[in-house]
Design a protein around this motif. Structure first.
Motif, PDB file in Angstrom:
ATOM      1  N   SER A 140      -2.257 -11.439  -8.573  1.00  0.00           N
ATOM      2  CA  SER A 140      -3.467 -10.951  -9.257  1.00  0.00           C
ATOM      3  C   SER A 140      -4.171  -9.889  -8.422  1.00  0.00           C
ATOM      4  O   SER A 140      -4.661  -8.887  -8.942  1.00  0.00           O
ATOM      5  N   VAL A 176      -2.685  -6.582  -8.871  1.00  0.00           N
ATOM      6  CA  VAL A 176      -3.070  -5.959 -10.147  1.00  0.00           C
ATOM      7  C   VAL A 176      -4.468  -5.356 -10.017  1.00  0.00           C
ATOM      8  O   VAL A 176      -4.727  -4.243 -10.449  1.00  0.00           O
ATOM      9  N   LEU A 197      -9.476  -9.507  -8.318  1.00  0.00           N
ATOM     10  CA  LEU A 197      -8.933 -10.791  -8.737  1.00  0.00           C
ATOM     11  C   LEU A 197      -8.424 -11.583  -7.528  1.00  0.00           C
ATOM     12  O   LEU A 197      -7.253 -11.929  -7.409  1.00  0.00           O
ATOM     13  N   GLN A 207      -7.598 -20.622 -13.658  1.00  0.00           N
ATOM     14  CA  GLN A 207      -6.368 -20.109 -13.051  1.00  0.00           C
ATOM     15  C   GLN A 207      -5.271 -21.164 -13.163  1.00  0.00           C
ATOM     16  O   GLN A 207      -5.387 -22.225 -12.572  1.00  0.00           O
ATOM     17  N   CYS A 248      -0.153 -19.182 -10.549  1.00  0.00           N
ATOM     18  CA  CYS A 248      -0.878 -17.898 -10.635  1.00  0.00           C
ATOM     19  C   CYS A 248      -2.027 -17.815  -9.631  1.00  0.00           C
ATOM     20  O   CYS A 248      -3.072 -17.235  -9.922  1.00  0.00           O
ATOM     21  N   HIS A 293      -0.758 -17.857 -17.380  1.00  0.00           N
ATOM     22  CA  HIS A 293      -1.565 -16.661 -17.610  1.00  0.00           C
ATOM     23  C   HIS A 293      -0.595 -15.524 -17.971  1.00  0.00           C
ATOM     24  O   HIS A 293       0.613 -15.748 -18.112  1.00  0.00           O
ATOM     25  N   GLU A 311       1.890 -10.651 -15.482  1.00  0.00           N
ATOM     26  CA  GLU A 311       1.563  -9.847 -14.293  1.00  0.00           C
ATOM     27  C   GLU A 311       0.805 -10.650 -13.232  1.00  0.00           C
ATOM     28  O   GLU A 311       0.732 -10.236 -12.087  1.00  0.00           O
ATOM     29  N   PHE A 312       0.244 -11.812 -13.595  1.00  0.00           N
ATOM     30  CA  PHE A 312      -0.543 -12.603 -12.641  1.00  0.00           C
ATOM     31  C   PHE A 312       0.269 -13.714 -11.959  1.00  0.00           C
ATOM     32  O   PHE A 312      -0.277 -14.532 -11.226  1.00  0.00           O
ATOM     33  N   THR A 364     -15.300 -12.905 -11.569  1.00  0.00           N
ATOM     34  CA  THR A 364     -14.344 -12.493 -10.542  1.00  0.00           C
ATOM     35  C   THR A 364     -15.159 -12.284  -9.269  1.00  0.00           C
ATOM     36  O   THR A 364     -16.392 -12.236  -9.320  1.00  0.00           O
TER      37      THR A 364
END
Ligand SMILES: [Zn+2]
Length: 311
Positions: free
Chosen positions: A30, A33, A37, A64, A68, A93, A96-97, A261
Motif C-alpha cells: 500500500s 501505491v 497508506l 485492512q 494487505c 482489498h 494493488e494493496f 489514512t
C-alpha cells in the motif's frame, strides 16, 4: 455478539462506533501505491485512539484485510491500551494493496477456509497464525473489473463462502461506476442477505441521492465514510445527503466513518483532524441542522452494533 480482535462483546457494549477506519497499516504494498497508506507508529496510533476514547468513541473497524498490511498483534495491543474495541477484517482489498501475492494462486476453497478460520479460530498475519486474535468482519473490494478478473472472481467467491459459514457481516469497498445493485444481488444469489452487507464509500462514488435510496431499499447498510474528505465531497454535500436520507426514512441503515489514512490524522502530523472528528465536530454540525440525539445514536451506536452483530 460482536467479535473484536481480542474479545467478543455484546452489541450493547459497543457504544459509539466508526465502521470503516484504518489505525494500523504495515509499510508494504500500500505504501508503494501511496505513501499515505502507511500507519506504523505505535505511539501515534495510540494517541489517536486515546483521543477518540476521550471524545466518547468506543469501537472502530480497522478495514485492512488478510495479506494487505494488517497487523493483528498491534491492533490488539492498541485496543487493550486505549480501551477502544477494534474489529479486524478478513478477506481482500484491491490487488494493488496485497503484500502476499501468493494468495492469488490459491484455489477458491483454500481461500474460503483461510477467511473462515480467521473469523472462527485465529488470524494469520505474515504467515503466522495466532489463536489469540480473530477477525470480526469480512471484506470484499469491488474493483472496476471485479466480475471479469479471474483473481477477483475467486476472492469474491471465497468471501461469500466464509460469510455463509460464519454468519459474519461483509463490508464492501466500492468504486465509481460500480453497479451496486448487481453486487448486492450477487451476494443474495449465494445466500447472503442484504442486511449482512455494509456498502462503503457510496458518499464519494455515487453522488445521486436517489440511487442511494434505491440501494437502501434492498435492506443493506451504507457506510458514509468520506466525512471530511473534502477532495471527494464537501461537508455541505455530505450533510445534505444525510438530511435527504433522513427525510426518506433511511437513517436506520446508515453508519458514519472517516476512512482515515496517516495523511489525514493529527497524531501523524497531518491535517488538523483526528479520529475524534465525527464526535467533536461533525455531530455538533448535525445537531445544528436539526438532528436529534436519538437520530445520532441510531446511526453511530445502534446501526453500527446491528451490522457488526453475528446474530
Ligand atoms: Zn478504507
Amino acid at each position: 455478539m460482536i467479535r473484536t480482535i481480542w474479545k467478543d462483546i455484546l452489541p450493547e457494549e459497543a457504544g459509539h462506533a466508526q465502521c470503516h477506519e484504518h489505525i494500523w497499516l504495515n509499510r508494504g504494498a500500500s505504501y508503494k501505491v501511496n505513501p499515505a497508506l502507511c500507519m506504523d507508529s505505535r505511539e501515534k496510533s495510540l494517541q489517536e485512539l486515546t483521543d477518540y476514547y476521550r471524545a466518547g468513541g468506543r469501537l472502530i473497524v480497522d478495514a485492512q484485510p488478510t495479506g494487505c498490511g494488517r497487523n493483528a498483534h498491534m491492533l490488539a495491543e492498541l485496543s487493550r491500551e486505549s480501551g477502544v474495541y477494534i474489529v479486524s477484517a478478513a478477506g481482500f482489498h484491491k490487488k494493488e494493496f496485497f503484500d502476499q501475492l501468493l494468495l492469488f494462486s490459491w484455489p477458491e476453497d483454500k481461500l474460503a477456509e483461510l477467511y473462515t478460520k480467521e473469523i472462527q479460530t485465529g488470524i494469520t498475519d505474515s504467515g503466522q497464525e495466532s489463536f489469540l486474535y480473530r477477525a470480526g468482519i469480512l471484506k470484499a473490494a469491488a474493483d472496476k473489473d471485479w466480475q471479469t478478473d479471474p483473481v477477483y472472481h475467486k476472492l469474491f467467491e471465497a468471501v461469500a463462502q466464509a460469510a455463509v459459514q460464519t454468519g459474519a457481516p461483509v463490508m464492501i469497498h466500492t468504486e465509481k461506476g460500480n453497479d451496486i445493485l448487481k453486487i448486492i444481488r450477487w451476494f443474495q444469489d449465494r445466500g447472503i442477505s442484504p442486511r449482512k452487507l455494509l456498502i462503503c464509500h457510496l458518499d464519494r462514488t455515487h453522488y445521486d441521492s436517489s440511487y442511494h435510496r434505491e440501494v437502501l431499499s434492498t435492506g443493506c447498510c451504507l457506510c458514509y465514510d468520506s466525512i471530511h474528505r473534502l477532495k471527494y465531497i464537501s461537508e455541505q454535500q455530505e450533510t445534505e445527503l444525510l438530511c435527504s436520507m433522513k427525510q426518506s426514512g433511511f437513517l436506520e441503515q446508515i453508519v458514519l466513518s472517516l476512512d482515515t489514512t496517516g495523511q489525514r490524522l493529527r497524531a501523524y502530523d497531518a491535517e488538523d483532524m483526528g479520529l475524534d472528528y465525527i464526535l467533536c465536530t461533525f455531530i455538533p454540525r448535525l445537531v445544528k441542522l436539526g438532528f436529534t440525539a436519538e437520530e445520532i445514536r441510531q446511526m453511530c451506536v445502534a446501526n453500527a452494533a446491528r451490522i457488526l452483530d453475528f446474530a
